[in-house]
Design a protein around this motif. Structure first.
Motif, PDB file in Angstrom:
ATOM      1  N   LEU A 219     -13.681   0.630  -3.202  1.00 16.72           N
ATOM      2  CA  LEU A 219     -14.008   0.836  -1.793  1.00 16.72           C
ATOM      3  C   LEU A 219     -14.618   2.220  -1.623  1.00 16.72           C
ATOM      4  O   LEU A 219     -14.468   3.104  -2.477  1.00 16.72           O
ATOM      5  N   THR A 220     -15.272   2.410  -0.489  1.00 13.15           N
ATOM      6  CA  THR A 220     -15.895   3.691  -0.152  1.00 13.15           C
ATOM      7  C   THR A 220     -15.353   4.163   1.181  1.00 13.15           C
ATOM      8  O   THR A 220     -15.301   3.395   2.150  1.00 13.15           O
ATOM      9  N   CYS A 221     -14.937   5.415   1.249  1.00 16.65           N
ATOM     10  CA  CYS A 221     -14.417   5.986   2.493  1.00 16.65           C
ATOM     11  C   CYS A 221     -15.542   6.137   3.509  1.00 16.65           C
ATOM     12  O   CYS A 221     -16.581   6.740   3.213  1.00 16.65           O
ATOM     13  N   THR A 222     -15.352   5.599   4.716  1.00 13.88           N
ATOM     14  CA  THR A 222     -16.326   5.746   5.800  1.00 13.88           C
ATOM     15  C   THR A 222     -15.777   6.604   6.938  1.00 13.88           C
ATOM     16  O   THR A 222     -16.544   7.111   7.747  1.00 13.88           O
ATOM     17  N   ASP A 223     -14.470   6.743   7.013  1.00 15.98           N
ATOM     18  CA  ASP A 223     -13.829   7.575   8.035  1.00 15.98           C
ATOM     19  C   ASP A 223     -12.553   8.137   7.415  1.00 15.98           C
ATOM     20  O   ASP A 223     -11.592   7.401   7.196  1.00 15.98           O
ATOM     21  N   ALA A 224     -12.539   9.430   7.145  1.00 18.93           N
ATOM     22  CA  ALA A 224     -11.442  10.040   6.389  1.00 18.93           C
ATOM     23  C   ALA A 224     -10.103   9.920   7.109  1.00 18.93           C
ATOM     24  O   ALA A 224      -9.081   9.618   6.487  1.00 18.93           O
ATOM     25  N   GLU A 225     -10.074  10.133   8.407  1.00 19.85           N
ATOM     26  CA  GLU A 225      -8.815  10.080   9.141  1.00 19.85           C
ATOM     27  C   GLU A 225      -8.288   8.649   9.241  1.00 19.85           C
ATOM     28  O   GLU A 225      -7.089   8.408   9.087  1.00 19.85           O
ATOM     29  N   GLN A 226      -9.178   7.704   9.504  1.00 23.09           N
ATOM     30  CA  GLN A 226      -8.740   6.305   9.569  1.00 23.09           C
ATOM     31  C   GLN A 226      -8.195   5.832   8.226  1.00 23.09           C
ATOM     32  O   GLN A 226      -7.193   5.109   8.168  1.00 23.09           O
ATOM     33  N   LEU A 227      -8.835   6.238   7.140  1.00 24.55           N
ATOM     34  CA  LEU A 227      -8.354   5.839   5.823  1.00 24.55           C
ATOM     35  C   LEU A 227      -7.003   6.479   5.526  1.00 24.55           C
ATOM     36  O   LEU A 227      -6.115   5.832   4.955  1.00 24.55           O
ATOM     37  N   ARG A 228      -6.828   7.731   5.911  1.00 29.49           N
ATOM     38  CA  ARG A 228      -5.535   8.394   5.702  1.00 29.49           C
ATOM     39  C   ARG A 228      -4.430   7.660   6.458  1.00 29.49           C
ATOM     40  O   ARG A 228      -3.324   7.456   5.929  1.00 29.49           O
ATOM     41  N   LEU A 229      -4.706   7.236   7.679  1.00 28.69           N
ATOM     42  CA  LEU A 229      -3.714   6.504   8.463  1.00 28.69           C
ATOM     43  C   LEU A 229      -3.428   5.138   7.846  1.00 28.69           C
ATOM     44  O   LEU A 229      -2.284   4.667   7.866  1.00 28.69           O
ATOM     45  N   ALA A 230      -4.465   4.494   7.306  1.00 31.70           N
ATOM     46  CA  ALA A 230      -4.268   3.186   6.673  1.00 31.70           C
ATOM     47  C   ALA A 230      -3.378   3.310   5.448  1.00 31.70           C
ATOM     48  O   ALA A 230      -2.512   2.462   5.200  1.00 31.70           O
ATOM     49  N   VAL A 231      -3.567   4.374   4.671  1.00 30.24           N
ATOM     50  CA  VAL A 231      -2.719   4.602   3.503  1.00 30.24           C
ATOM     51  C   VAL A 231      -1.294   4.933   3.940  1.00 30.24           C
ATOM     52  O   VAL A 231      -0.318   4.445   3.357  1.00 30.24           O
ATOM     53  N   SER A 232      -1.163   5.726   4.986  1.00 30.26           N
ATOM     54  CA  SER A 232       0.155   6.165   5.442  1.00 30.26           C
ATOM     55  C   SER A 232       0.941   5.036   6.101  1.00 30.26           C
ATOM     56  O   SER A 232       2.144   4.888   5.870  1.00 30.26           O
ATOM     57  N   ASN A 233       0.270   4.233   6.934  1.00 28.78           N
ATOM     58  CA  ASN A 233       0.957   3.231   7.739  1.00 28.78           C
ATOM     59  C   ASN A 233       0.893   1.826   7.164  1.00 28.78           C
ATOM     60  O   ASN A 233       1.618   0.935   7.615  1.00 28.78           O
ATOM     61  N   GLY A 234       0.014   1.594   6.184  1.00 31.36           N
ATOM     62  CA  GLY A 234      -0.146   0.256   5.637  1.00 31.36           C
ATOM     63  C   GLY A 234      -1.143  -0.569   6.430  1.00 31.36           C
ATOM     64  O   GLY A 234      -1.583  -0.185   7.519  1.00 31.36           O
ATOM     65  N   ILE A 235      -1.501  -1.727   5.885  1.00 33.58           N
ATOM     66  CA  ILE A 235      -2.508  -2.600   6.487  1.00 33.58           C
ATOM     67  C   ILE A 235      -1.926  -3.998   6.657  1.00 33.58           C
ATOM     68  O   ILE A 235      -1.370  -4.570   5.729  1.00 33.58           O
ATOM     69  N   GLY A 236      -2.064  -4.560   7.852  1.00 34.44           N
ATOM     70  CA  GLY A 236      -1.664  -5.936   8.091  1.00 34.44           C
ATOM     71  C   GLY A 236      -0.184  -6.093   8.386  1.00 34.44           C
ATOM     72  O   GLY A 236       0.563  -5.125   8.551  1.00 34.44           O
ATOM     73  N   ARG A 237       0.246  -7.356   8.411  1.00 36.66           N
ATOM     74  CA  ARG A 237       1.639  -7.693   8.703  1.00 36.66           C
ATOM     75  C   ARG A 237       2.467  -7.757   7.412  1.00 36.66           C
ATOM     76  O   ARG A 237       1.938  -7.652   6.322  1.00 36.66           O
ATOM     77  N   GLY A 238       3.775  -7.956   7.602  1.00 34.66           N
ATOM     78  CA  GLY A 238       4.659  -8.183   6.468  1.00 34.66           C
ATOM     79  C   GLY A 238       4.992  -6.958   5.653  1.00 34.66           C
ATOM     80  O   GLY A 238       5.360  -7.068   4.484  1.00 34.66           O
ATOM     81  N   LYS A 239       4.914  -5.774   6.241  1.00 31.09           N
ATOM     82  CA  LYS A 239       5.156  -4.543   5.478  1.00 31.09           C
ATOM     83  C   LYS A 239       6.604  -4.452   4.979  1.00 31.09           C
ATOM     84  O   LYS A 239       6.861  -3.834   3.943  1.00 31.09           O
ATOM     85  N   ALA A 240       7.530  -5.058   5.710  1.00 26.33           N
ATOM     86  CA  ALA A 240       8.928  -5.023   5.274  1.00 26.33           C
ATOM     87  C   ALA A 240       9.189  -5.976   4.119  1.00 26.33           C
ATOM     88  O   ALA A 240      10.276  -5.970   3.548  1.00 26.33           O
ATOM     89  N   PHE A 241       8.181  -6.766   3.753  1.00 32.57           N
ATOM     90  CA  PHE A 241       8.363  -7.748   2.689  1.00 32.57           C
ATOM     91  C   PHE A 241       7.340  -7.579   1.568  1.00 32.57           C
ATOM     92  O   PHE A 241       6.864  -8.543   0.978  1.00 32.57           O
ATOM     93  N   GLY A 242       6.964  -6.321   1.298  1.00 35.83           N
ATOM     94  CA  GLY A 242       6.151  -6.031   0.138  1.00 35.83           C
ATOM     95  C   GLY A 242       4.664  -6.162   0.332  1.00 35.83           C
ATOM     96  O   GLY A 242       3.924  -6.286  -0.641  1.00 35.83           O
ATOM     97  N   MET A 243       4.185  -6.095   1.565  1.00 35.88           N
ATOM     98  CA  MET A 243       2.748  -6.186   1.829  1.00 35.88           C
ATOM     99  C   MET A 243       2.261  -4.956   2.587  1.00 35.88           C
ATOM    100  O   MET A 243       3.034  -4.259   3.212  1.00 35.88           O
ATOM    101  N   GLY A 244       0.959  -4.695   2.490  1.00 35.34           N
ATOM    102  CA  GLY A 244       0.345  -3.641   3.287  1.00 35.34           C
ATOM    103  C   GLY A 244       0.120  -2.328   2.595  1.00 35.34           C
ATOM    104  O   GLY A 244      -0.601  -1.468   3.128  1.00 35.34           O
ATOM    105  N   LEU A 245       0.714  -2.104   1.428  1.00 35.20           N
ATOM    106  CA  LEU A 245       0.556  -0.827   0.722  1.00 35.20           C
ATOM    107  C   LEU A 245      -0.824  -0.759   0.071  1.00 35.20           C
ATOM    108  O   LEU A 245      -1.157  -1.566  -0.804  1.00 35.20           O
ATOM    109  N   LEU A 246      -1.641   0.196   0.505  1.00 36.15           N
ATOM    110  CA  LEU A 246      -2.983   0.409  -0.034  1.00 36.15           C
ATOM    111  C   LEU A 246      -2.902   1.493  -1.100  1.00 36.15           C
ATOM    112  O   LEU A 246      -2.732   2.669  -0.790  1.00 36.15           O
TER     113      LEU A 246
END
Length: 252
Positions: A219-246
């Protein structure tokens, strides 16, 4: 970042508690949560002799605290955990050390990004979408229409899709909101179903697998702050069940 190497057992005819543990994804989440006790818990039960409850530790916003994790699909069997706070793994596993093959490995991780940076990535996302269908409800002898939410596997078809087009589209939509772009060439993105994450059983029912997909590629970073938040908070649903970690690894 923490890596937990799971003990798979050394013989199929002997008890294999590590394997049984990772098959119950909600139990994995509970055990990881135990690594973040509050001060009261540590003082009142330093040797973890009581029954665990998270009541004393209010669940924080994921952007402020909390953790993400992923049960890796390949061998050796391991769990990757990303947390805002340093985990107390010795406390969490002092009554269940048999679940791990060795001491957890932990290192500091301070993500920072620049527009145009390229990375290799791995991400597990839940592949369902919420839809609403009309249903008929009888109240007071009268038939009324109501809306009933359902969750549908993507794509909504009985025909197999070897290219996982709907899944790829789902990831592209998430990417546009998470500060990164994917290559145009679909061959640059590996997609495969995930079968090692399970719903919590109800009653006498056995745990059922989540509908999830594992994505790997660049992947290529297009927005540094948005990508940092995506890494910090995860992506999508099901984070409590092993999903979303980038997970990201820099490319030259």
């Amino acid at each position: 970042l923490s890596q937990l190497l799971v003990n798979p057992g050394d013989h199929p005819d002997k008890p294999r508690p590590g394997l049984e543990w990772v098959k119950q994804t909600y139990r994995v989440h509970q055990r990881i949560w135990m690594a973040f006790p509050d001060t009261h818990r540590m003082q009142e039960d330093p040797f973890f002799l009581g029954t665990w409850t998270s009541a004393a530790l209010a669940k924080p916003r994921r952007s402020e605290s909390g953790f993400l994790f992923r049960i890796e699909p390949e061998r050796p069997l391991r769990i990757l955990v990303q947390s805002h706070e340093q985990p107390q793994w010795a406390y969490a596993f002092q009554n269940a050390s048999h679940l791990l093959a060795k001491e957890p490995q932990v290192r500091e991780y301070e993500p920072s990004f620049e527009v145009g940076q390229k990375f290799r990535f791995r991400l597990v996302m839940q592949m369902v979408t919420r839809r609403t269908i009309p249903t008929a409800v009888v109240t007071d002898g009268q038939k009324r229409r109501s809306e009933h939410p359902i969750r549908c596997l993507l794509p909504e078809t009985d025909k197999p899709d070897p290219a996982f087009a709907a899944w790829r589209n789902r990831l592209h939509a998430a990417a546009s909101q998470s500060g990164f772009a994917l290559p145009e060439d679909p061959r640059a993105l590996l997609v495969r179903p995930v079968t090692n994450l399970f719903l919590k059983p109800t009653g006498v029912e056995r745990p059922k697998p989540y509908h999830a997909a594992l994505f790997e590629g660049t992947l290529t970073c297009t927005d540094a702050e948005q990508l940092r938040l995506a890494v910090s908070n995860g992506i999508g649903r099901g984070k409590a069940f092993g999903m979303g970690l980038l997970s990201l690894a820099s490319l030259p």
